[in-house]
Design an enzyme around this catalytic site. Structure first.
Site, short mmCIF file in Angstrom:
data_model
loop_
_atom_site.label_atom_id
_atom_site.label_comp_id
_atom_site.label_asym_id
_atom_site.label_seq_id
_atom_site.Cartn_x
_atom_site.Cartn_y
_atom_site.Cartn_z
N LYS A 1 0.82 -1.22 0.00
CA LYS A 1 0.00 0.00 0.00
C LYS A 1 0.85 1.26 0.00
CE LYS A 1 -4.50 -1.36 1.61
NZ LYS A 1 -5.57 -1.16 2.58
N LYS B 1 -4.98 -9.65 -7.01
CA LYS B 1 -6.17 -9.84 -6.18
C LYS B 1 -7.31 -8.95 -6.67
CE LYS B 1 -6.56 -7.91 -2.12
NZ LYS B 1 -6.39 -7.46 -0.72
N LYS C 1 -11.01 -3.36 -4.49
CA LYS C 1 -11.83 -2.16 -4.65
C LYS C 1 -11.03 -1.06 -5.34
CE LYS C 1 -13.55 -3.02 -0.01
NZ LYS C 1 -13.52 -2.68 1.39
P1 TYM Z 1 -10.82 -5.56 3.69
O1 TYM Z 1 -11.79 -4.47 3.94
O2 TYM Z 1 -9.72 -5.34 2.70
O3 TYM Z 1 -11.59 -6.87 3.25
C1 TYM Z 1 -12.65 -7.40 4.03
C2 TYM Z 1 -12.64 -8.91 3.97
O4 TYM Z 1 -12.72 -9.35 2.61
C3 TYM Z 1 -11.65 -10.22 2.31
N1 TYM Z 1 -11.23 -9.99 0.92
C4 TYM Z 1 -11.03 -10.98 0.04
N2 TYM Z 1 -11.13 -12.31 0.15
C5 TYM Z 1 -10.85 -13.05 -0.94
N3 TYM Z 1 -10.48 -12.50 -2.14
C6 TYM Z 1 -10.36 -11.17 -2.30
N4 TYM Z 1 -10.02 -10.64 -3.47
C7 TYM Z 1 -10.63 -10.33 -1.16
N5 TYM Z 1 -10.61 -8.99 -0.97
C8 TYM Z 1 -10.97 -8.80 0.33
C9 TYM Z 1 -10.54 -9.84 3.30
O5 TYM Z 1 -9.64 -10.91 3.48
C10 TYM Z 1 -11.34 -9.52 4.53
O6 TYM Z 1 -11.64 -10.69 5.26
N6 TYM Z 1 -7.79 -5.40 7.64
C11 TYM Z 1 -9.05 -5.91 7.17
C12 TYM Z 1 -10.24 -5.45 7.99
C13 TYM Z 1 -10.13 -5.69 9.45
C14 TYM Z 1 -10.27 -6.92 10.12
C15 TYM Z 1 -10.10 -6.64 11.50
C16 TYM Z 1 -10.54 -8.23 9.69
C17 TYM Z 1 -9.86 -4.74 10.39
N7 TYM Z 1 -9.86 -5.31 11.61
C18 TYM Z 1 -10.18 -7.63 12.46
C19 TYM Z 1 -10.61 -9.22 10.67
C20 TYM Z 1 -10.43 -8.92 12.04
C21 TYM Z 1 -9.25 -5.42 5.74
O7 TYM Z 1 -8.67 -4.46 5.32
O8 TYM Z 1 -10.20 -6.09 5.07
#
Ligand code: TYM
Length: 336
Positions: free
Chosen positions: A115, A198, A201
């Site tokens: 990032k 991947k 968004k």
């Molecule tokens: P974020 O917002 O990027 O994504 C949310 C969830 O979606 C999953 N995900 C995917 N899974 C499979 N293929 C993809 N292309 C894909 N894109 C996104 C992510 O693995 C995630 O489960 N840091 C985290 C948010 C967070 C969090 C937490 C998660 C903050 N605190 C505590 C678990 C526990 C994030 O940025 O997810």
């Protein structure tokens, strides 16, 4: 007496649209898990601002993510749904974890490197300590299991390290060592234009992803346009190891239809992608169409969503307050 359930915590950032990756990698699994676990699902707005967000867009996206969770089948009467900033304990415990985690651990985080890119010096400090906040999210509730997509695995390993170091630094057995739950056939959904990237968004190409705000025609069109190769579909997924675009579509098909990737290969063995894509487009529309429509309806019901987030925050504050108090006590903060 109610049966003891283990606790899950997971979150999604309110930045841009929810994608098929968020749905298959995370939210769809949460829907299945909510029956078995006491569940806390969080719209992580504190994480979102590690990169600047337009305030009005952040508010909108926060409601939209909550609406997306509910439209996908998360039951707000059974689970806690709330936005992170409304429970100050997250930021507070994150500070304590900033003092537990080591620079060397954070330096190894690949998401920060991705990032921040070449411009590391100009990245926010928040982006760097992002995984400490994530550990705080989970451990503030002593959650035992965390269902996420594969891209979050390294962050969860860090959360385990933090829990263990806290316990050993203070000579306690307080925080659980959390278990990641990386489930299903689409643990890492890839871009529809490039099977090595991947689905995200932030990809500039709209055709690279399916958004949960896309209508039925757009979903079908994006599937039809998805990149493939010229070889026929193989009878086993192993034979498709070096065909990332094709494998990705097979995994998506499997996850959306609750089958294994192997089942899909057997079904389409030897065929080209024309019939497969037609079926995948139909399947995607039949699964995602009702979700996207319900999400749109709910997003317009601002008062309803705000009420759910408010009541979720109250429950989350109540659950976390005694845990945070205990942390204060362990660390040695004098309580007045
Ligand atoms: P974020 O917002 O990027 O994504 C949310 C969830 O979606 C999953 N995900 C995917 N899974 C499979 N293929 C993809 N292309 C894909 N894109 C996104 C992510 O693995 C995630 O489960 N840091 C985290 C948010 C967070 C969090 C937490 C998660 C903050 N605190 C505590 C678990 C526990 C994030 O940025 O997810």
């Amino acid at each position: 007496m109610t049966e003891f359930k283990q606790r899950i915590f997971s979150g999604v950032q309110p930045t841009g649209n929810l994608t098929l990756g968020n749905y298959l990698g995370a939210i769809r699994n949460w829907v299945a898990l909510q029956k078995k676990y006491e569940s806390i699902f969080c719209v992580v707005d504190l994480h979102a601002i590690t990169v600047w967000q337009d305030p009005a867009a952040l508010r909108e996206a926060t409601r939209e993510v909550a609406a997306g969770m509910i439209a996908s089948g998360i039951d707000p009467r059974e689970c806690i749904i709330f936005n992170q900033s409304q429970v100050p304990g997250h930021a507070e415990l994150a500070w304590i974890f900033n003092c537990v985690a080591r620079m060397g651990w954070l330096n190894r985080m690949t998401q920060f490197k991705d990032k921040a890119g070449k411009n590391k010096e100009r990245a926010s400090v928040g982006l760097y300590v992002y995984p400490d906040l994530m550990a705080a999210d989970i451990l503030l509730y002593k959650a035992t299991h965390v269902p996420v997509g594969e891209d979050q695995k390294q962050h969860l390993e860090l959360a385990r390290d933090i829990a263990q170091k806290f316990n050993s630094d203070y000579g306690v057995d307080f925080f659980p060592v959390v278990e990641p739950l990386i489930l299903g056939e689409a643990k890492r959904v890839m871009s529809l234009r490039d099977g090595t990237a991947k689905m995200s968004k932030s990809d500039p190409s709209e055709n690279s992803r399916i958004n949960l705000t896309d209508d039925r025609d757009t979903i079908a069109k994006k599937i039809r346009k998805a990149r493939t190769d010229s070889a026929p579909i193989a009878g086993t997924i192993e034979e498709m190891a070096d065909r990332p675009e094709a494998r990705n579509l097979i995994n998506i098909f499997a996850a959306l239809s609750d089958q294994t990737a192997g089942d899909i290969c057997v079904r389409y063995d030897g065929q080209g992608f024309a019939a497969f894509k037609k079926d995948l487009a139909e399947l995607s529309v039949s699964v995602l169409g009702p979700i996207t429509e319900e999400m749109k309806r709910l997003t317009d019901e601002k008062t309803y969503i705000d009420q759910i987030l408010k009541s979720g925050s109250e429950k989350a504050r109540a659950l976390s307050a005694p845990i945070l108090k205990e942390v204060h006590n362990i660390v040695g903060f004098l309580q007045s």
